[in-house]
Enzyme design. Structure first.
Site, PDB file in Angstrom:
ATOM      1  N   ARG A  51       0.850  -1.193   0.000  1.00 22.47           N
ATOM      2  CA  ARG A  51       0.000   0.000   0.000  1.00 22.47           C
ATOM      3  C   ARG A  51       0.884   1.241   0.000  1.00 22.47           C
ATOM      4  O   ARG A  51       2.099   1.152   0.152  1.00 22.47           O
ATOM      5  CB  ARG A  51      -1.028   0.004   1.156  1.00 22.47           C
ATOM      6  CG  ARG A  51      -0.578  -0.614   2.430  1.00 22.47           C
ATOM      7  CD  ARG A  51       0.038   0.253   3.511  1.00 22.47           C
ATOM      8  NE  ARG A  51      -0.144   1.649   3.470  1.00 22.47           N
ATOM      9  CZ  ARG A  51       0.851   2.512   3.577  1.00 22.47           C
ATOM     10  NH1 ARG A  51       2.110   2.094   3.708  1.00 22.47           N
ATOM     11  NH2 ARG A  51       0.623   3.798   3.556  1.00 22.47           N
ATOM     12  N   GLY A  52       0.199   2.392  -0.156  1.00 26.55           N
ATOM     13  CA  GLY A  52       0.942   3.643  -0.340  1.00 26.55           C
ATOM     14  C   GLY A  52       1.044   3.872  -1.840  1.00 26.55           C
ATOM     15  O   GLY A  52       1.443   2.957  -2.581  1.00 26.55           O
ATOM     16  N   ALA A  53       0.682   5.095  -2.271  1.00 28.83           N
ATOM     17  CA  ALA A  53       0.520   5.345  -3.713  1.00 28.83           C
ATOM     18  C   ALA A  53       1.732   4.939  -4.561  1.00 28.83           C
ATOM     19  O   ALA A  53       1.602   4.130  -5.494  1.00 28.83           O
ATOM     20  CB  ALA A  53       0.139   6.813  -3.924  1.00 28.83           C
ATOM     21  N   ARG A  96      -7.581  -0.765  -6.966  1.00 35.44           N
ATOM     22  CA  ARG A  96      -7.831   0.368  -6.054  1.00 35.44           C
ATOM     23  C   ARG A  96      -7.933   1.628  -6.914  1.00 35.44           C
ATOM     24  O   ARG A  96      -7.053   1.889  -7.723  1.00 35.44           O
ATOM     25  CB  ARG A  96      -6.697   0.540  -5.029  1.00 35.44           C
ATOM     26  CG  ARG A  96      -6.659  -0.535  -3.964  1.00 35.44           C
ATOM     27  CD  ARG A  96      -5.701  -0.162  -2.836  1.00 35.44           C
ATOM     28  NE  ARG A  96      -6.334   0.682  -1.843  1.00 35.44           N
ATOM     29  CZ  ARG A  96      -5.666   1.278  -0.840  1.00 35.44           C
ATOM     30  NH1 ARG A  96      -4.363   1.145  -0.739  1.00 35.44           N
ATOM     31  NH2 ARG A  96      -6.320   2.011   0.049  1.00 35.44           N
ATOM     32  N   GLN A 203      -2.495   2.764   9.907  1.00 35.73           N
ATOM     33  CA  GLN A 203      -1.186   2.843   9.226  1.00 35.73           C
ATOM     34  C   GLN A 203      -0.190   3.673  10.035  1.00 35.73           C
ATOM     35  O   GLN A 203       1.006   3.426   9.983  1.00 35.73           O
ATOM     36  CB  GLN A 203      -1.343   3.461   7.821  1.00 35.73           C
ATOM     37  CG  GLN A 203      -2.006   2.564   6.800  1.00 35.73           C
ATOM     38  CD  GLN A 203      -3.498   2.793   6.728  1.00 35.73           C
ATOM     39  OE1 GLN A 203      -4.122   3.208   7.707  1.00 35.73           O
ATOM     40  NE2 GLN A 203      -4.092   2.510   5.592  1.00 35.73           N
ATOM     41  N   ASP A 244      -2.329  10.722  -2.576  1.00 35.44           N
ATOM     42  CA  ASP A 244      -2.677   9.625  -3.496  1.00 35.44           C
ATOM     43  C   ASP A 244      -3.052  10.141  -4.875  1.00 35.44           C
ATOM     44  O   ASP A 244      -2.943   9.415  -5.866  1.00 35.44           O
ATOM     45  CB  ASP A 244      -3.808   8.795  -2.919  1.00 35.44           C
ATOM     46  CG  ASP A 244      -3.292   7.973  -1.747  1.00 35.44           C
ATOM     47  OD1 ASP A 244      -3.209   8.511  -0.627  1.00 35.44           O
ATOM     48  OD2 ASP A 244      -2.901   6.807  -1.977  1.00 35.44           O
ATOM     49  N   ASN A 254      -5.857  12.097   0.088  1.00 35.12           N
ATOM     50  CA  ASN A 254      -4.921  11.322   0.911  1.00 35.12           C
ATOM     51  C   ASN A 254      -5.769  10.562   1.922  1.00 35.12           C
ATOM     52  O   ASN A 254      -7.002  10.674   1.944  1.00 35.12           O
ATOM     53  CB  ASN A 254      -3.897  12.252   1.594  1.00 35.12           C
ATOM     54  CG  ASN A 254      -2.760  11.472   2.239  1.00 35.12           C
ATOM     55  OD1 ASN A 254      -2.158  10.600   1.608  1.00 35.12           O
ATOM     56  ND2 ASN A 254      -2.470  11.732   3.497  1.00 35.12           N
ATOM     57  N   LYS A 255      -5.130   9.777   2.740  1.00 37.77           N
ATOM     58  CA  LYS A 255      -5.818   8.917   3.704  1.00 37.77           C
ATOM     59  C   LYS A 255      -6.920   9.660   4.454  1.00 37.77           C
ATOM     60  O   LYS A 255      -6.744  10.814   4.850  1.00 37.77           O
ATOM     61  CB  LYS A 255      -4.769   8.375   4.687  1.00 37.77           C
ATOM     62  CG  LYS A 255      -5.273   7.465   5.777  1.00 37.77           C
ATOM     63  CD  LYS A 255      -6.123   6.329   5.284  1.00 37.77           C
ATOM     64  CE  LYS A 255      -5.506   5.486   4.196  1.00 37.77           C
ATOM     65  NZ  LYS A 255      -6.469   4.570   3.551  1.00 37.77           N
TER      66      LYS A 255
HETATM   67  O1  MRU Z   1      -4.725   3.090   2.033  1.00 33.00           O
HETATM   68  P1  MRU Z   1      -3.241   3.351   1.969  1.00 33.00           P
HETATM   69  O2  MRU Z   1      -2.520   2.867   3.177  1.00 33.00           O
HETATM   70  O3  MRU Z   1      -2.637   2.891   0.676  1.00 33.00           O
HETATM   71  O4  MRU Z   1      -3.158   4.945   1.978  1.00 33.00           O
HETATM   72  C1  MRU Z   1      -1.896   5.532   1.874  1.00 33.00           C
HETATM   73  C2  MRU Z   1      -1.903   6.997   1.965  1.00 33.00           C
HETATM   74  O5  MRU Z   1      -2.920   7.638   2.012  1.00 33.00           O
HETATM   75  C3  MRU Z   1      -0.541   7.646   1.858  1.00 33.00           C
HETATM   76  O6  MRU Z   1      -0.494   8.804   2.624  1.00 33.00           O
HETATM   77  C4  MRU Z   1      -0.299   8.001   0.387  1.00 33.00           C
HETATM   78  O7  MRU Z   1      -0.477   6.877  -0.405  1.00 33.00           O
HETATM   79  C5  MRU Z   1       1.046   8.573   0.157  1.00 33.00           C
HETATM   80  S1  MRU Z   1       2.318   7.350   0.290  1.00 33.00           S
HETATM   81  C6  MRU Z   1       3.788   8.101  -0.080  1.00 33.00           C
END
Ligand code: MRU
Length: 353
Positions: A51-53, A96, A203, A244, A254-255
């Site tokens: 996970r994470g963009a 996703r 997270q 994201d 973002n999250k």
């Molecule tokens: O659902 P996730 O854990 O994939 O969400 C991640 C985030 O929102 C991060 O802040 C974002 O992807 C940036 S990662 C460098």
């Protein structure tokens, strides 16, 4: 893991598989999972094993390369090869919807393969291998530059509030929001981090606190609803968050919970920075209204991280995985090409000139 360095995704033996650090098991277990088939790859993205963009993009690039090798081994070539690769690309992208890096990365492989139409299948597959490795290398370089720019925004001893996880686990190296902090640590610049726990998937607690603690950074974990108190007390001088998808006007997904942090930061006069590579900027998306927001299973709120359910069985839940922070709340968007300031419609466009 290589030394103290986290390798979240890599190609497996003979480049016939993708190996990923299963982030759902952190911080209690460091476990790696190997995937070879498309359904396993999609499951790994959907269940947030990876996970994470930027990390999702890197992973999806590796996956499409491994799938291309399998197609070639089965004798596919020419338009049939390209058509099947494009079908697999679409399945991966649909895993996703919010983080644009996923589509951005696999699209690069599709374009590379299309540009070589007519070439020997071996040549195409080897170009795809090159491309996915390049995506990872470029991300490392981008994160490093973002870290440099981000570090210029704070001074030794500052407190930084972060939300979710935008560290090495979510990227390739350094991370985006955590990049300046980790680079600062390397250079002996002390920074204190307040990490939001980040409900419902935690997270911040499971990943950010783990990454920073093992790197020796001064990190304090707080529940999401404590951010206001931390800002009111003057503990933080800046907020650093990842992203994201950044729309053309600077609205940023973002999250879930990020926009609340930005609203609090405005109230308390704390600068709020979004840090991300240009691969997260989607100029084809005019504003936040057009960013697709992933909705997830209510069980994540009701029971997932608890020994016993913490809500009545079957109670209705609203569980968006992301929210959009209005561009008016963002003090700066830190990319590998520099720091964009408002008006974002102009400053983001300039990045791509
Ligand atoms: O659902 P996730 O854990 O994939 O969400 C991640 C985030 O929102 C991060 O802040 C974002 O992807 C940036 S990662 C460098």
């Amino acid at each position: 893991m290589e030394g103290n360095e986290i390798v979240n995704v890599r190609l497996g033996e003979g480049e016939g598989s993708v190996v990923l650090l299963d982030q759902t098991q952190l911080p209690n277990r460091v476990e790696y999972v190997t995937v070879t088939e498309l359904p396993q790859m999609v499951e790994a993205i959907r269940s947030l094993r990876v996970r994470g963009a930027p990390a999702i993009g890197i992973f999806a690039g590796y996956c499409l390369y491994v799938l291309a090798r399998q197609l070639a081994e089965k004798g596919a070539e020419g338009p049939a090869f390209q058509k099947e690769l494009e079908r697999q690309r679409t399945v991966l992208v649909n895993a996703r919807p919010t983080a644009v890096n996923l589509a951005w990365a696999v699209e690069r492989l599709i374009r590379r393969s299309a540009a070589l139409s007519g070439a020997h299948i071996g040549e195409i597959v080897s170009a795809l291998g090159e491309e996915c490795r390049l995506i990872r290398r470029e991300d490392e370089e981008m994160c490093r530059k973002i870290a440099e720019y981000g570090l210029s925004l704070v001074k030794p001893g500052d407190g930084i509030l972060t939300h979710c996880n935008a560290g090495p686990l979510a990227t390739s190296k350094y991370g985006t929001a955590l990049g300046p902090i980790l680079l600062g640590k390397e250079r002996g610049i002390p920074l204190k981090v307040y990490a939001d726990e980040t409900r419902p998937l935690l997270q911040g607690a499971r990943l950010t606190a783990w990454e920073l603690q093992r790197s020796g950074v001064d990190v304090t974990l707080i529940c999401d609803n404590m951010a206001s108190m931390v800002m009111k007390n003057g503990f933080v001088q800046a907020c650093f968050v990842g992203c994201d998808r950044v729309a053309a006007n600077g609205d940023t997904a973002n999250k879930i919970g990020t926009s609340g942090v930005a609203i609090l930061a405005k109230h308390y006069g704390v600068p709020f920075y979004v840090l991300g590579p240009t691969s997260t900027i989607d100029l084809s998306c005019p504003d936040g209204e057009h960013i697709p927001i992933e909705m997830r299973d209510g069980e994540e709120i009701r029971s997932l991280w608890y020994r016993e359910p913490m809500a009545p069985a079957g109670v209705k839940c609203y569980n968006p995985a992301f929210d959009v922070t209005d561009h008016t709340l963002i003090s700066g968007i830190v990319t590998e090409k520099g720091i964009c300031r408002p008006p974002y419609t102009a400053s983001l466009k300039r990045l791509f000139k």
